[in-house]
Design a protein around this motif. Structure first.
Motif, short mmCIF file in Angstrom:
data_model
loop_
_atom_site.label_atom_id
_atom_site.label_comp_id
_atom_site.label_asym_id
_atom_site.label_seq_id
_atom_site.Cartn_x
_atom_site.Cartn_y
_atom_site.Cartn_z
N VAL A 245 -33.54 18.04 50.20
CA VAL A 245 -32.67 17.32 49.26
C VAL A 245 -31.96 16.17 49.96
CG1 VAL A 245 -30.58 17.52 47.86
CG2 VAL A 245 -32.36 19.27 47.70
N LEU A 246 -31.47 16.41 51.17
CA LEU A 246 -30.81 15.35 51.92
C LEU A 246 -31.79 14.23 52.25
CD1 LEU A 246 -28.53 17.34 54.39
CD2 LEU A 246 -27.96 16.37 52.16
N VAL A 247 -32.99 14.59 52.65
CA VAL A 247 -34.00 13.57 52.95
C VAL A 247 -34.29 12.72 51.71
CG1 VAL A 247 -36.42 13.21 53.57
CG2 VAL A 247 -35.05 14.86 54.85
N ALA A 248 -34.46 13.38 50.56
CA ALA A 248 -34.81 12.66 49.33
C ALA A 248 -33.67 11.74 48.89
CB ALA A 248 -35.14 13.66 48.22
N THR A 249 -32.44 12.25 48.84
CA THR A 249 -31.33 11.44 48.36
C THR A 249 -31.04 10.26 49.29
OG1 THR A 249 -29.78 12.97 49.42
CG2 THR A 249 -30.24 13.31 47.08
N GLN A 250 -31.16 10.49 50.58
CA GLN A 250 -30.89 9.40 51.52
C GLN A 250 -32.03 8.38 51.55
OE1 GLN A 250 -29.69 11.19 55.27
NE2 GLN A 250 -28.24 12.52 54.19
N TYR A 251 -33.25 8.84 51.30
CA TYR A 251 -34.36 7.88 51.20
C TYR A 251 -34.18 6.98 49.98
CZ TYR A 251 -39.02 6.02 50.36
OH TYR A 251 -40.07 5.17 50.12
N VAL A 252 -33.78 7.57 48.85
CA VAL A 252 -33.55 6.77 47.64
C VAL A 252 -32.42 5.78 47.87
CG1 VAL A 252 -32.78 6.90 45.25
CG2 VAL A 252 -34.44 8.54 46.10
N TRP A 253 -31.36 6.23 48.52
CA TRP A 253 -30.25 5.32 48.84
C TRP A 253 -30.73 4.16 49.70
CZ3 TRP A 253 -26.03 6.84 52.92
CH2 TRP A 253 -25.16 5.75 53.11
N GLY A 254 -31.48 4.46 50.75
CA GLY A 254 -31.98 3.41 51.62
C GLY A 254 -32.90 2.44 50.91
N ALA A 255 -33.75 2.97 50.02
CA ALA A 255 -34.67 2.10 49.28
C ALA A 255 -33.92 1.12 48.39
CB ALA A 255 -35.64 2.95 48.46
N HIS A 256 -32.91 1.62 47.68
CA HIS A 256 -32.12 0.73 46.81
C HIS A 256 -31.30 -0.27 47.63
CE1 HIS A 256 -33.14 2.49 42.98
NE2 HIS A 256 -32.81 3.70 43.39
N ALA A 257 -30.78 0.18 48.77
CA ALA A 257 -30.01 -0.74 49.62
C ALA A 257 -30.90 -1.87 50.14
CB ALA A 257 -29.38 0.02 50.77
N ARG A 258 -32.15 -1.55 50.48
CA ARG A 258 -33.08 -2.59 50.94
C ARG A 258 -33.39 -3.58 49.82
NH1 ARG A 258 -35.14 1.83 53.82
NH2 ARG A 258 -36.58 2.35 52.14
N LEU A 259 -33.52 -3.09 48.59
CA LEU A 259 -33.74 -4.00 47.47
C LEU A 259 -32.57 -4.95 47.28
CD1 LEU A 259 -35.34 -1.64 44.77
CD2 LEU A 259 -36.46 -3.48 46.04
N VAL A 260 -31.35 -4.43 47.44
CA VAL A 260 -30.17 -5.29 47.31
C VAL A 260 -30.18 -6.37 48.38
CG1 VAL A 260 -27.65 -5.34 47.50
CG2 VAL A 260 -28.76 -3.54 46.18
N ARG A 261 -30.43 -5.99 49.63
CA ARG A 261 -30.43 -6.98 50.71
C ARG A 261 -31.53 -8.02 50.52
NH1 ARG A 261 -29.42 -2.25 53.76
NH2 ARG A 261 -31.57 -2.15 54.48
N LEU A 262 -32.69 -7.57 50.04
CA LEU A 262 -33.78 -8.51 49.79
C LEU A 262 -33.41 -9.50 48.70
CD1 LEU A 262 -36.71 -9.39 50.25
CD2 LEU A 262 -37.41 -7.68 48.56
N ARG A 263 -32.80 -9.02 47.62
CA ARG A 263 -32.41 -9.90 46.52
C ARG A 263 -31.32 -10.86 46.96
NH1 ARG A 263 -35.04 -12.04 42.50
NH2 ARG A 263 -33.82 -12.29 40.59
N GLU A 264 -30.39 -10.40 47.79
CA GLU A 264 -29.33 -11.27 48.27
C GLU A 264 -29.90 -12.38 49.16
OE1 GLU A 264 -25.48 -8.25 48.30
OE2 GLU A 264 -26.85 -8.30 50.02
#
Length: 242
Positions: free
Chosen positions: A73-92
Motif C-alpha cells: 500500500v505504501l509503495v502504491a500510494t507513494q508511486y502515485v504521488w511521485g507520478a503526479h508530482a512529475r506531471l506537475v513539474r513537467l507542465r510547469e
C-alpha cells in the motif's frame, strides 16, 4: 479589464488541476504511512503485553498481516504521488521554462524515508512475537526473511541518501541560478493554499510518535491510552482531507 476578469492563459487551468491532484495524492500517501505505523505499533504493543501464548498468537498474526499489507500500500500510494508530482513539474517547465523552488520537497522526502525506516524496523521484530507464541519453526523462518529484508533495506537506504543528497544539492543550485516560476495568478499556488489541516497533521504526528515511543519502551501507557492514541492518529489523518 482587470487581470482577474481575463481568461486564464492556455494550460494554466490544467496546471491548477494537476497541482490539486498531486496534493491529494501526497495527502493519501502520508495518511497511509501514518496509519500503517499506528496500526502496526498498536498491534505489537498489545502482543508484547499478552500474558499467554494463546493471547499472543492472534495479535502476532494481526501484526504480520498489517505489515505485509502496509508495504504494498505504501509503495502504491507513494508511486502515485511521485507520478503526479512529475506531471506537475513537467507542465510547469512547459509553461514557465523553470519550476518553483519547492523548498519543502527534500523535507517531505526525508519524512517519508523516516516513516519507511520505522515501518521496516517494526517489521524486523515480527519473529519475536511468533517465538513468544511458541511457534518456533515459523519464527525461525520469519527471522531468516527479516534478515534478508534488513540487507535489502539497508542497501536501499544508502541509495536513497545518495539520491536525496544529490537532488537537494541540485535544487539549491537551481534556486541560486533562477528565481523560480513566475507563478500563475489563476492558481492559488504553493504559498496561498489553506492551512486548516496543519493542526490535524500535527495531532496525527504526535499520536504516531507517542505510539512509537511506547513501542521503544520510552514510556509505558495504559491500554486505554494506546487505543486513544491509535484513534487520534487515524481520525486526524483522515479528517485532513475533509
Amino acid at each position: 479589464m482587470l487581470l482577474t476578469e481575463t481568461a486564464p492563459p492556455p494550460g494554466a487551468q490544467r496546471l491548477a488541476e494537476l497541482r490539486a491532484t498531486a496534493r491529494t495524492a501526497r495527502r493519501r500517501a502520508f495518511v497511509a504511512l501514518s496509519a500503517a505505523i499506528a496500526l502496526l505499533t498498536t498491534a505489537q504493543l498489545l502482543a508484547d503485553r499478552a500474558q499467554t501464548d494463546e493471547q499472543t498468537l492472534p495479535l502476532a498474526v494481526l501484526s504480520l498481516a498489517i505489515f505485509m499489507t502496509a508495504v504494498p500500500v505504501l509503495v502504491a500510494t507513494q508511486y502515485v504521488w511521485g507520478a503526479h508530482a512529475r506531471l506537475v513539474r513537467l507542465r510547469e517547465r512547459e509553461l514557465y521554462a523553470v519550476t518553483p523552488s519547492a523548498r519543502t520537497r527534500p523535507l517531505s522526502r526525508l519524512a517519508v524515508a523516516c516513516g519507511w525506516a520505522v515501518t521496516l524496523l517494526l517489521g524486523w521484530t515480527e519473529p519475536h512475537f511468533f517465538h513468544e507464541a511458541a511457534l518456533y519453526a515459523f519464527a525461525d523462518s520469519l527471522r531468516w526473511a527479516a534478515e534478508a529484508l534488513a540487507v535489502v533495506s539497508l542497501a536501499a537506504g544508502v541509495l536513497f541518501v545518495i539520491w536525496w543528497a544529490r537532488d537537494a544539492v541540485g535544487m539549491l543550485a537551481r534556486a541560486a541560478r533562477s528565481g523560480g516560476s513566475p507563478g500563475d495568478p489563476w492558481d492559488p499556488g504553493h504559498g496561498a493554499r489553506p492551512r486548516e489541516g496543519a493542526a490535524l497533521w500535527t495531532g496525527a504526528a504526535v499520536a504516531v510518535a507517542a505510539l512509537v515511543g511506547a513501542r521503544a519502551h520510552l514510556w509505558e501507557p495504559g491500554t486505554a491510552v494506546i487505543y486513544a492514541l491509535l484513534t487520534a492518529a487515524l481520525v486526524c489523518g483522515v479528517v485532513t482531507g475533509e
